[in-house]
Scaffold this motif. Structure first.
Motif, mmCIF file in Angstrom:
data_model
loop_
_atom_site.group_PDB
_atom_site.id
_atom_site.type_symbol
_atom_site.label_atom_id
_atom_site.label_comp_id
_atom_site.label_asym_id
_atom_site.label_seq_id
_atom_site.Cartn_x
_atom_site.Cartn_y
_atom_site.Cartn_z
ATOM 1 N N GLY A 52 -5.185 1.848 -7.309
ATOM 2 C CA GLY A 52 -5.054 0.546 -6.670
ATOM 3 C C GLY A 52 -3.696 -0.095 -6.907
ATOM 4 O O GLY A 52 -2.772 0.498 -7.475
ATOM 5 N N GLU A 53 -3.603 -1.339 -6.499
ATOM 6 C CA GLU A 53 -2.329 -2.068 -6.590
ATOM 7 C C GLU A 53 -1.836 -2.187 -8.022
ATOM 8 O O GLU A 53 -0.637 -2.084 -8.290
ATOM 9 N N ALA A 54 -2.740 -2.425 -8.959
ATOM 10 C CA ALA A 54 -2.358 -2.499 -10.377
ATOM 11 C C ALA A 54 -2.196 -1.072 -10.900
ATOM 12 O O ALA A 54 -3.163 -0.340 -11.026
ATOM 13 N N ARG B 148 -9.699 -2.735 -3.789
ATOM 14 C CA ARG B 148 -8.839 -3.776 -3.215
ATOM 15 C C ARG B 148 -8.915 -5.065 -4.029
ATOM 16 O O ARG B 148 -7.886 -5.731 -4.250
ATOM 17 N N LEU B 149 -10.112 -5.422 -4.490
ATOM 18 C CA LEU B 149 -10.278 -6.683 -5.230
ATOM 19 C C LEU B 149 -9.986 -6.497 -6.718
ATOM 20 O O LEU B 149 -9.032 -7.055 -7.251
ATOM 21 N N ALA B 150 -10.802 -5.701 -7.393
ATOM 22 C CA ALA B 150 -10.624 -5.516 -8.837
ATOM 23 C C ALA B 150 -9.354 -4.728 -9.136
ATOM 24 O O ALA B 150 -8.679 -4.981 -10.143
ATOM 25 N N PRO C 109 -5.907 -1.670 -13.558
ATOM 26 C CA PRO C 109 -5.690 -0.311 -13.039
ATOM 27 C C PRO C 109 -7.020 0.359 -12.704
ATOM 28 O O PRO C 109 -7.893 0.480 -13.561
ATOM 29 N N LEU C 110 -7.157 0.800 -11.456
ATOM 30 C CA LEU C 110 -8.404 1.405 -11.003
ATOM 31 C C LEU C 110 -8.075 2.646 -10.197
ATOM 32 O O LEU C 110 -7.426 2.578 -9.156
ATOM 33 N N LEU C 111 -8.552 3.765 -10.688
ATOM 34 C CA LEU C 111 -8.349 5.060 -10.043
ATOM 35 C C LEU C 111 -9.684 5.517 -9.476
ATOM 36 O O LEU C 111 -10.654 5.648 -10.217
#
Length: 248
Positions: free
Chosen positions: A8-10, A36-38, A43-45
């Protein structure tokens, strides 16, 4: 074998990342709204298990087989410890990680899953002999009353693309999974989320799981069915973020 994934973005930044694992017959798109949200805050893979989505290789018929592939991906990305986020079969993989590789688990977020994922013989028979009948039943039983046609259609497309043989392997892996006698040994922060209208993994089983894991927290989401990551992504995202921040 290569396992496809999306971050994700982070980006990975030293915090234990969330590693999101989809359920049987799914792919990483199950987490797209949660990512998209969390995933803009933590960091979310999200990954595709072998044989699913954009991942190559053969699917597995055991939860342990899938776990080995997730750990191999984490090693490739130099992720020593993660918050394991698992939906349904992905939750089984996450539980087994906490039991057999506790040093890799900073926390568990278990969504619509349980310590035993029994699959009726009739489901496997229908899938093999009358796949269209199976997909009709999936549409009837997998979703809650507020699921939109778009969500239902997306899930159907993903499951059809995965194919019957992969689905059968996934369901065999689920059916053989049973850690009811071991879950109390899990020693990691745990959030377990159930759905009020889940007919595949009823909320009472998710709650039982939370009661067995020392210190685990159970949350019930109303008006949703088994496909919580898509149906109730806002609630799941907020619960997940609050949980991760508590771990630090």
């Amino acid at each position: 074998m290569s396992v496809a994934y999306k971050i994700g973005e982070a980006q990975l930044d030293g915090r234990p990342p969330i590693v999101a694992i989809h359920g049987a017959g799914g792919d990483k798109s199950a987490w797209q709204a949660v990512q998209r949200l969390a995933g803009s805050h933590w960091p979310l893979l999200a990954l595709d298990l072998p044989g699913h989505g954009a991942s190559d290789g053969e699917s597995c018929d055991t939860v342990r087989g899938y776990l080995a592939q997730v750990i191999a991906l984490c090693d490739q990305l130099e992720i020593a410890r993660a918050i394991w986020l698992g939906h349904s079969m992905g939750g089984a993989i996450s539980q087994l990680a906490a039991l057999e590789h506790p040093e890799r688990v900073a926390g568990l977020a278990l969504v619509a899953t349980s310590a035993r994922l029994k699959v009726a013989d009739q489901i496997l028979l229908t899938l093999r002999e009358e796949p269209e009948q199976f997909f009709m039943l999936f549409e009837r039983f997998a979703f809650g009353p507020t699921a939109t046609p778009q969500i239902i259609d997306q899930s159907q497309q993903v499951m059809r693309a995965v194919g019957v043989e992969v689905l059968i392997n996934d369901f065999r892996a689920c059916n053989a999974f049973d850690v009811r006698e071991r879950v109390a040994q899990i020693d990691a922060p745990c959030l377990a989320i159930g759905a009020q209208h889940d007919l595949l993994t009823p909320a009472k089983h998710v709650q039982w799981l939370a009661e067995q894991i020392p210190g685990a927290r159970f949350e019930l989401i109303e008006d949703s069915g088994h496909m919580l990551p898509l149906e109730a992504y806002k609630q799941v995202s907020q619960l997940l973020l609050d949980f991760c921040r508590g771990i630090g």
